[in-house]
Design an enzyme around this catalytic site. Structure first.
Site, PDB file in Angstrom:
ATOM      1  N   GLU A   1       0.829  -1.204   0.000  1.00 49.43           N
ATOM      2  CA  GLU A   1       0.000   0.000   0.000  1.00 49.43           C
ATOM      3  C   GLU A   1       0.866   1.259   0.000  1.00 49.43           C
ATOM      4  O   GLU A   1       0.612   2.214  -0.740  1.00 49.43           O
ATOM      5  CB  GLU A   1      -0.910   0.003   1.225  1.00 49.43           C
ATOM      6  CG  GLU A   1      -1.719   1.285   1.391  1.00 49.43           C
ATOM      7  CD  GLU A   1      -2.677   1.233   2.564  1.00 49.43           C
ATOM      8  OE1 GLU A   1      -3.177   2.312   2.954  1.00 49.43           O
ATOM      9  OE2 GLU A   1      -2.952   0.131   3.086  1.00 49.43           O
ATOM     10  N   ARG A   2       1.897   1.267   0.831  1.00 45.22           N
ATOM     11  CA  ARG A   2       2.731   2.461   0.953  1.00 45.22           C
ATOM     12  C   ARG A   2       3.594   2.691  -0.275  1.00 45.22           C
ATOM     13  O   ARG A   2       3.781   3.832  -0.711  1.00 45.22           O
ATOM     14  CB  ARG A   2       3.565   2.360   2.232  1.00 45.22           C
ATOM     15  CG  ARG A   2       2.695   2.494   3.472  1.00 45.22           C
ATOM     16  CD  ARG A   2       3.311   1.992   4.761  1.00 45.22           C
ATOM     17  NE  ARG A   2       2.326   2.096   5.839  1.00 45.22           N
ATOM     18  CZ  ARG A   2       2.433   1.528   7.027  1.00 45.22           C
ATOM     19  NH1 ARG A   2       3.497   0.779   7.305  1.00 45.22           N
ATOM     20  NH2 ARG A   2       1.488   1.672   7.937  1.00 45.22           N
TER      21      ARG A   2
END
Length: 383
Positions: A241-242
């Site tokens: 996600e990051r």
């Protein structure tokens, strides 16, 4: 990063999709505070873009995460932040644990139609009393016969109003907070689920919901992987996600700088263009340099991740830098647009509103700093 012709092909396909299928509708979707996610996702599924990194036996392309990074960066050409974010939740935030640890039956039943664009996915982690502090979530999934009975509330859920299923993090035992959680696939049409729209200062086109679970029953076979491993699985999902979030900001930030250069070159004040002022063109050069630095950090982190290394440190750095740089670029550019930048339809003011979320969602800046300090062994009491 060594980009292959296949990387460039993905970039071209996504860029053309953004220009044809997204940007012409952004203004209407922003005004409506939603977009037709099932329609858009189905078109993406037909192009094979919703499962780039997932195995071909489930409808994916069988590629590595670097192709997801290229897609994320290309989506940055979209004229709003909400739609790319919704796509990223579907492709790289709600589905990695299912693809990696889910049973064969569950992947056939849920992952396949999700990759095809027939299902919309959401991720249920944050709650009113626990967002970045994942260990603090209170939602429970109690075993009863062959079912889990779920009770609790989830907050800030992207795609939450329209999702067909939720990758839900819930407490499945009374044990320690890092070992009592599990990820569960929850069909969003199950009795006992209520959805409530959340209005936001930005990301308007992305529907965001608060979800209420009242005695919701799902089969225990909907468990992803092993019971009690949910916290660990979610930490792995956060890495992707990051990295996805950092990559998706790059082209967007470049576009905002380009627009500001164009505007300040044309805008006259005191007998010369705004751009001719040294403080302006120096600042824009500085911002462009920062974007390139973020690009290099993101590419390096993805390259190491694809090579199988733990990139928690670099992914946290990229997420931190992305959030802070997004605020810096949009605020600086808005200043140079003057009064025009303070109007709601202006592309810079929209990006200013949208990008403020980046330092909050997916782990706040302060959480990223804590992770980095932990890995640097500089936290008080750890030496």
């Amino acid at each position: 990063m060594q980009f292959t012709p296949e990387h460039r092909q993905i970039e071209d396909i996504v860029t053309r999709f953004v220009e044809k299928e997204l940007n012409p509708h952004v203004a209407a979707w922003e005004a409506a505070e939603e977009f037709p996610s099932h329609e858009v996702f189905k078109k993406l599924g037909n192009l094979g873009l919703l499962g780039l990194k997932y195995p071909s036996e489930y409808g994916g392309a069988g590629l590595d995460f670097s192709y997801s990074m290229v897609m994320a960066e290309a989506l940055g050409a979209c004229h709003c932040g909400g739609v790319p974010m919704a796509i990223g939740v579907h492709t790289d935030m709600a589905t990695p644990a299912l693809a990696r640890f889910g049973s064969e039956e569950l992947k056939r039943e849920v992952l396949v139609p999700t990759i095809a664009g027939d299902y919309v996915a959401c991720l249920g982690v944050s709650e009113p009393g626990g967002g970045s502090d994942v260990a603090a979530v209170k939602t429970t999934a109690r075993s009863e016969g062959g079912d889990y009975v779920i009770n609790g509330t989830k907050m800030w859920i992207t795609n939450g109003l329209k999702a067909d299923w939720c990758c839900l993090l819930a407490n499945t035992s009374e044990g320690p907070p890092h070992r009592n959680k599990s990820l569960i696939v929850v069909p969003m049409d199950a009795p006992g689920i209520t959805r409530q729209k959340i209005r936001k200062i930005g990301m308007h086109a992305s529907d965001t919901a608060q979800l209420f679970f009242d005695q919701v029953r799902v089969p225990r076979r909907n468990l992803i992987g092993q019971e009690g491993m949910g916290f660990s699985f979610q930490m792995l999902q956060f890495q992707e996600e990051r990295l996805w979030g950092a990559a998706s900001s790059l082209k967007s930030l470049d576009r905002l700088i380009d627009l500001t250069i164009e505007y300040t070159r044309q805008r006259q004040a005191f007998g010369k263009s705004i751009l001719d002022n040294q403080v302006v063109h120096y600042r824009l050069a500085e911002l462009r340099t920062e974007v390139e630095a973020l690009r290099a950090l993101t590419y390096r982190a993805v390259e190491l991740y694809v090579a199988g290394q733990d990139v928690t440190r670099l992914a946290s750095m990229a997420k931190l830098k992305c959030g802070r740089l997004s605020r810096e670029v949009t605020d600086s550019c808005l200043q140079y647009w003057g009064g025009m930048g303070y109007t709601p339809e202006n592309p810079i003011s929209q990006a200013w509103r949208d990008s403020r979320l980046v330092s909050i969602g997916g782990g706040a800046d302060e959480v990223m700093l804590g992770i980095i300090c932990k890995l640097e062994d500089t936290l008080p009491g750890r030496r």
